[in-house]
Each structure stands twice: as structure tokens, then as C-alpha cells.
Design an enzyme around this catalytic site. Sequence first.
Site, PDB file in Angstrom:
ATOM      1  N   THR A 117      -7.454   9.887   8.157  1.00  0.00           N
ATOM      2  CA  THR A 117      -6.965   8.629   7.580  1.00  0.00           C
ATOM      3  C   THR A 117      -6.747   7.579   8.673  1.00  0.00           C
ATOM      4  O   THR A 117      -5.981   6.640   8.500  1.00  0.00           O
ATOM      5  CB  THR A 117      -5.627   8.848   6.831  1.00  0.00           C
ATOM      6  OG1 THR A 117      -4.696   9.444   7.737  1.00  0.00           O
ATOM      7  CG2 THR A 117      -5.804   9.721   5.603  1.00  0.00           C
TER       8      THR A 117
ATOM      9  N   GLY B 219      -7.141   4.369  10.509  1.00  0.00           N
ATOM     10  CA  GLY B 219      -7.716   3.057  10.180  1.00  0.00           C
ATOM     11  C   GLY B 219      -7.834   2.749   8.699  1.00  0.00           C
ATOM     12  O   GLY B 219      -8.551   1.815   8.325  1.00  0.00           O
ATOM     13  N   THR B 220      -7.124   3.497   7.855  1.00  0.00           N
ATOM     14  CA  THR B 220      -7.227   3.218   6.402  1.00  0.00           C
ATOM     15  C   THR B 220      -6.779   1.792   6.080  1.00  0.00           C
ATOM     16  O   THR B 220      -7.409   1.109   5.280  1.00  0.00           O
ATOM     17  CB  THR B 220      -6.390   4.209   5.565  1.00  0.00           C
ATOM     18  OG1 THR B 220      -5.095   4.304   6.139  1.00  0.00           O
ATOM     19  CG2 THR B 220      -7.039   5.579   5.501  1.00  0.00           C
ATOM     20  N   GLY B 221      -5.676   1.366   6.712  1.00  0.00           N
ATOM     21  CA  GLY B 221      -5.139   0.025   6.419  1.00  0.00           C
ATOM     22  C   GLY B 221      -6.097  -1.071   6.879  1.00  0.00           C
ATOM     23  O   GLY B 221      -6.310  -2.061   6.184  1.00  0.00           O
ATOM     24  N   CYS B 222      -6.689  -0.879   8.068  1.00  0.00           N
ATOM     25  CA  CYS B 222      -7.628  -1.879   8.617  1.00  0.00           C
ATOM     26  C   CYS B 222      -8.856  -1.975   7.711  1.00  0.00           C
ATOM     27  O   CYS B 222      -9.316  -3.075   7.366  1.00  0.00           O
ATOM     28  CB  CYS B 222      -8.090  -1.482  10.026  1.00  0.00           C
ATOM     29  SG  CYS B 222      -6.739  -1.157  11.174  1.00  0.00           S
TER      30      CYS B 222
ATOM     31  N   LYS C 102       0.839  -1.209   0.000  1.00  0.00           N
ATOM     32  CA  LYS C 102       0.000   0.000   0.000  1.00  0.00           C
ATOM     33  C   LYS C 102       0.869   1.252   0.000  1.00  0.00           C
ATOM     34  O   LYS C 102       1.814   1.353   0.785  1.00  0.00           O
ATOM     35  CB  LYS C 102      -0.875   0.018   1.261  1.00  0.00           C
ATOM     36  CG  LYS C 102      -1.806  -1.184   1.364  1.00  0.00           C
ATOM     37  CD  LYS C 102      -2.498  -1.219   2.704  1.00  0.00           C
ATOM     38  CE  LYS C 102      -1.526  -1.341   3.860  1.00  0.00           C
ATOM     39  NZ  LYS C 102      -2.180  -1.553   5.162  1.00  0.00           N
TER      40      LYS C 102
HETATM   41  N1  ATP Z   1      -4.298  10.530   1.746  1.00  0.00           N
HETATM   42  C1  ATP Z   1      -4.677   9.495   0.994  1.00  0.00           C
HETATM   43  N2  ATP Z   1      -5.270   9.688  -0.198  1.00  0.00           N
HETATM   44  C2  ATP Z   1      -5.666   8.643  -0.972  1.00  0.00           C
HETATM   45  N3  ATP Z   1      -5.493   7.362  -0.627  1.00  0.00           N
HETATM   46  C3  ATP Z   1      -4.897   7.095   0.552  1.00  0.00           C
HETATM   47  C4  ATP Z   1      -4.451   8.134   1.430  1.00  0.00           C
HETATM   48  N4  ATP Z   1      -3.915   7.565   2.543  1.00  0.00           N
HETATM   49  C5  ATP Z   1      -4.022   6.233   2.361  1.00  0.00           C
HETATM   50  N5  ATP Z   1      -4.598   5.939   1.172  1.00  0.00           N
HETATM   51  C6  ATP Z   1      -4.915   4.613   0.652  1.00  0.00           C
HETATM   52  O1  ATP Z   1      -5.441   3.874   1.742  1.00  0.00           O
HETATM   53  C7  ATP Z   1      -5.028   2.505   1.651  1.00  0.00           C
HETATM   54  C8  ATP Z   1      -4.286   2.124   2.926  1.00  0.00           C
HETATM   55  O2  ATP Z   1      -2.980   2.589   2.807  1.00  0.00           O
HETATM   56  P1  ATP Z   1      -2.056   3.091   3.993  1.00  0.00           P
HETATM   57  O3  ATP Z   1      -0.674   3.097   3.439  1.00  0.00           O
HETATM   58  O4  ATP Z   1      -2.609   4.358   4.558  1.00  0.00           O
HETATM   59  O5  ATP Z   1      -2.275   1.940   5.049  1.00  0.00           O
HETATM   60  P2  ATP Z   1      -1.857   1.899   6.562  1.00  0.00           P
HETATM   61  O6  ATP Z   1      -0.747   2.856   6.812  1.00  0.00           O
HETATM   62  O7  ATP Z   1      -1.650   0.477   6.891  1.00  0.00           O
HETATM   63  O8  ATP Z   1      -3.136   2.417   7.310  1.00  0.00           O
HETATM   64  P3  ATP Z   1      -3.371   2.453   8.898  1.00  0.00           P
HETATM   65  O9  ATP Z   1      -2.057   2.184   9.566  1.00  0.00           O
HETATM   66  O10 ATP Z   1      -3.921   3.823   9.134  1.00  0.00           O
HETATM   67  O11 ATP Z   1      -4.404   1.434   9.227  1.00  0.00           O
HETATM   68  C9  ATP Z   1      -4.191   2.411   0.372  1.00  0.00           C
HETATM   69  O12 ATP Z   1      -5.012   2.026  -0.689  1.00  0.00           O
HETATM   70  C10 ATP Z   1      -3.694   3.837   0.193  1.00  0.00           C
HETATM   71  O13 ATP Z   1      -3.346   4.123  -1.135  1.00  0.00           O
HETATM   72  C1  MP5 Z   2      -6.332  -1.673  17.594  1.00  0.00           C
HETATM   73  C2  MP5 Z   2      -5.680  -0.990  16.438  1.00  0.00           C
HETATM   74  N1  MP5 Z   2      -5.374  -1.676  15.330  1.00  0.00           N
HETATM   75  C3  MP5 Z   2      -4.792  -1.064  14.277  1.00  0.00           C
HETATM   76  C4  MP5 Z   2      -4.494   0.287  14.313  1.00  0.00           C
HETATM   77  C5  MP5 Z   2      -3.806   0.941  13.129  1.00  0.00           C
HETATM   78  O1  MP5 Z   2      -4.501   2.042  12.598  1.00  0.00           O
HETATM   79  P1  MP5 Z   2      -3.798   3.465  12.410  1.00  0.00           P
HETATM   80  O2  MP5 Z   2      -2.425   3.229  11.833  1.00  0.00           O
HETATM   81  O3  MP5 Z   2      -4.663   4.233  11.483  1.00  0.00           O
HETATM   82  O4  MP5 Z   2      -3.684   4.114  13.782  1.00  0.00           O
HETATM   83  C6  MP5 Z   2      -4.825   0.989  15.491  1.00  0.00           C
HETATM   84  N2  MP5 Z   2      -4.572   2.303  15.627  1.00  0.00           N
HETATM   85  N3  MP5 Z   2      -5.406   0.328  16.532  1.00  0.00           N
END
Ligand code: ATP
Ligand code: MP5
Length: 265
Positions: free
Chosen positions: A208, A210-213, A176
Amino acid sequence: MKKPSIAMTIAGSDSGGGAGIQADLKTFHQRGVYGTSALTAITAQNTQGVHGVHVMTPEFVADQIRVVLDDLPADAVKTGMLANASIIQAVGEQLRKHQATKLVIDPVMVAKGGAKLLQDEAIQALLTQLLPQAHIITPNLPEAEVLVGRTIQNVADMKEAAKYLHEYGVAHVVMKGGHMLDHQLTDLLFDGQYFHEVEHERINTRHTHGTGCTFSACLTAELAKGADAVTAFHTAQQFIVMAIQTAPNLGFGQGPTNHWVQLPL
Ligand SMILES: Nc1ncnc2c1ncn2[C@@H]1O[C@H](COP(=O)(O)OP(=O)(O)OP(=O)(O)O)[C@@H](O)[C@H]1O
Ligand SMILES: Cc1ncc(COP(=O)(O)O)c(N)n1
């Protein structure tokens, strides 16, 4: 009612509701699958950060997985925050015992606010105990850097890292690009042979959390319904971009995304 597909999440609780188990269950529901869960940890968390963490024992994590899968077999399973190596071992054992297929590993390490959600000593356990049985791993760039032990600065580096992780036995690597510094972001999927890339514009927002979750939960829901990995990747990618674009503007810190995104099921 027609029986729904079942997706399970094995992750930590985010009391603020934007990430972790809460984001996963909301996303499962929105994508039309029945969600089940096993908690690895409870966090006292809001949009401004993680204020405390209470980690479950590996035995109790194993108990939750066992009783849920004995009764409600999952069509797909995802992991999020796993906290430590003993929990990773317990999760790996239970998933092997239940012959859980379509396993999605979101290798959560650090919260956006900087709090550590996985001990450093647990990285090796994740690589050797969960990757060989996984269908998809979904690292962000800092997580991928830790997993491969190299810096990742561009799409060519992302592809090299994806190939390296694929060697551990995981069927697909989704990398990602949310942490890229450019205006254009790239997410990619490597299936062992081909790279599938999606380029999209960075949305300028603080919401943003929880985007990854949310992304990996949508991916898991699609797999549970029978989608192939590439189709599930594209749906999850569309879902998260729309969820960020229409974030509900909650909290004083990094707010949650919109888990009510409407996309055809
Ligand atoms: N500012 C943004 N604009 C558009 N897409 C985004 C943005 N931030 C994240 N994304 C998209 O969101 C998805 C998750 O990517 P990201 O790299 O943010 O994950 P992450 O860091 O594991 O998230 P988190 O740790 O917040 O749960 C990907 O598809 C990424 O391209
Ligand atoms: C319990 C739990 N799981 C996953 C994340 C990651 O999400 P983020 O990187 O957006 O803080 C979080 N903050 N908390």
C-alpha cells in the site's frame, strides 16, 4: 495528435518510485493526461522506508512552478509532500499569481514507514494559505486528526471533520478511510451540502505504499480532463482499489501499487 490536458504535481521525489512525484506522473500518464512537476524535496527512499531527505529552497520551488506554468498552463494541479511553511507560502503565491484553479491538496505529513514529511509548524500555513484556494483536500485519517485537532474514530467523526475543514474555504473535502481499523473502509466526499460515501472491503496486503499519492493523482487527472469532483472521486476510488488488488509485488517492504490499472479514460 489531439492536445492532451495537462496536470501538474508539486511534491517530493520517492526514489523507490511508488509514491510522491513518481506515482503522480505514472498515474497522470495512465489516465491520459500530460504530467508536469515541481520538486519540493528529494528522498532516498525504497519500499522499506525513507533513508534521507534533501529539501529544496522555497525560491527554487517557486522557480519551477513559474517556468512550468508560464509555458505549460495546467488544467489541474496537485500538491503532495511540501516539507515546510516557507515552501507552502511559495507554492501558494505562485498558484495565486497563475490563477491556478482545480487545486488538489494531499496534505502529506508522515510516510507509511513513519518518516516526517512536513514540519509541525507548517500545518497552520497549509490551512490558511492553501485551503482557501483549493478545489479538493484529501486527508487520510491521521492527517485529518492533526488538521482538525480531534480524534476520528468512525464515519460520524469523519463527517464532522470534513465540515470543519470545509469552513477554511476548500470547495470539497475527501476523507480517505485507508487507516480505519475495520474490515469495511469508508471514503467520503463532502461538497459543502451533501456527503458522497463509498464503502469497500479492506484488501489484506502489505503493498500500500503511495496509495494516497496515487489516489489524489488520479483525482487530479480526472479534474484536468474536465470531470466534476464527484465523478473524479469515484474514478480515483476505483483506480486505487484495482491498483492495490493487482500490486506488482515489488521490494522487501511495503511495495508500490499497480500504476498500470486499465480503466476507460
Ligand atoms: N488495504 C486497503 N484495502 C482497500 N483500500 C485501501 C487499503 N488501503 C488504502 N485503501 C484506499 O486507498 C485510498 C488511499 O487511502 P489511504 O488512507 O491509504 O491514504 P494515505 O494514507 O494518504 O496513503 P499514503 O500515505 O500511503 O500515500 C483510499 O481510497 C483507501 O480507502
Ligand atoms: C516523496 C513522498 N511523498 C509522499 C509519500 C507518502 O506515501 P506513503 O505514506 O505511502 O509512504 C512518501 N512516502 N514519499
